[in-house]
Design a protein around this motif. Structure first.
Motif: not given
Length: 166
Positions: A40-42, A44-59, A109-119
């Motif tokens: 659960x905490x993992x 929440x941390x991943x969501x926090x990072x991905x949503x932050x990236x989306x909001x901050x880097x795209x506006x 962080x996402x790379x270290x916590x997730x089993x797989x990631x990409x785009x």
């Protein structure tokens, strides 16, 4: 197995990151993932990072999606998928932040916590996704950034799938 897909529209305001974390906690409550388990905490941390990236880097606004296996509490198998889609077509740019830098650790962080990631491209923008396997041994951290594979498009239908859009 029944699967629950949930999604939340996230505004272009950095305050939306806290709302996304609270929303994830509320959705995990009925999914068989207990609030006090590390997964659960993992998530929440991943969501926090991905949503932050989306909001901050795209506006721009973004869409947060989670795909949760319908498992009873205490079950030890299944894969949870998280995606954040935004309006920017720029690929994610993972980097390594040096000591005192305050930015640049999110995808690491996402790379270290997730089993797989990409785009993958989505419409005129992109979606960044990650998956965490819920299993006893857990193999978090699937490796370095290069060579990540792009899966097929985010699954739209599954037999026995419930769907919720907020």
């Amino acid at each position: 197995m029944q699967v629950l897909q949930v999604q939340l529209e996230v505004g272009a305001d950095p305050a939306e990151v806290g709302r996304a974390r609270r929303w994830v906690r509320s959705r995990l409550a009925g999914s068989g993932i207990e609030a006090d388990e590390p997964l659960a905490e993992t998530l929440i941390l991943i969501v926090s990072e991905l949503v932050t990236n989306a909001v901050v880097h795209t506006g721009c606004p973004a869409v947060l999606r989670m795909l949760l296996p319908g498992l009873p509490a205490g079950a030890s198998v299944g894969t949870v998928r998280v995606e954040v889609a935004d309006a920017s077509d720029r690929p994610p740019a993972p980097r390594h932040a040096d000591g005192d830098e305050t930015n640049g650790r999110g995808l690491e962080l996402v790379d270290g916590l997730a089993d797989r990631w990409g785009w993958r491209p989505e419409g005129t923008g992109k979606a960044i996704w990650c998956e965490i396997d819920r299993c006893g041994a857990g193999a978090a951290g699937a490796g370095a950034y290069p060579g990540r594979t792009r899966p097929e498009a985010f699954p739209g239908t599954y037999p026995g799938m419930a769907y919720e859009a907020v």
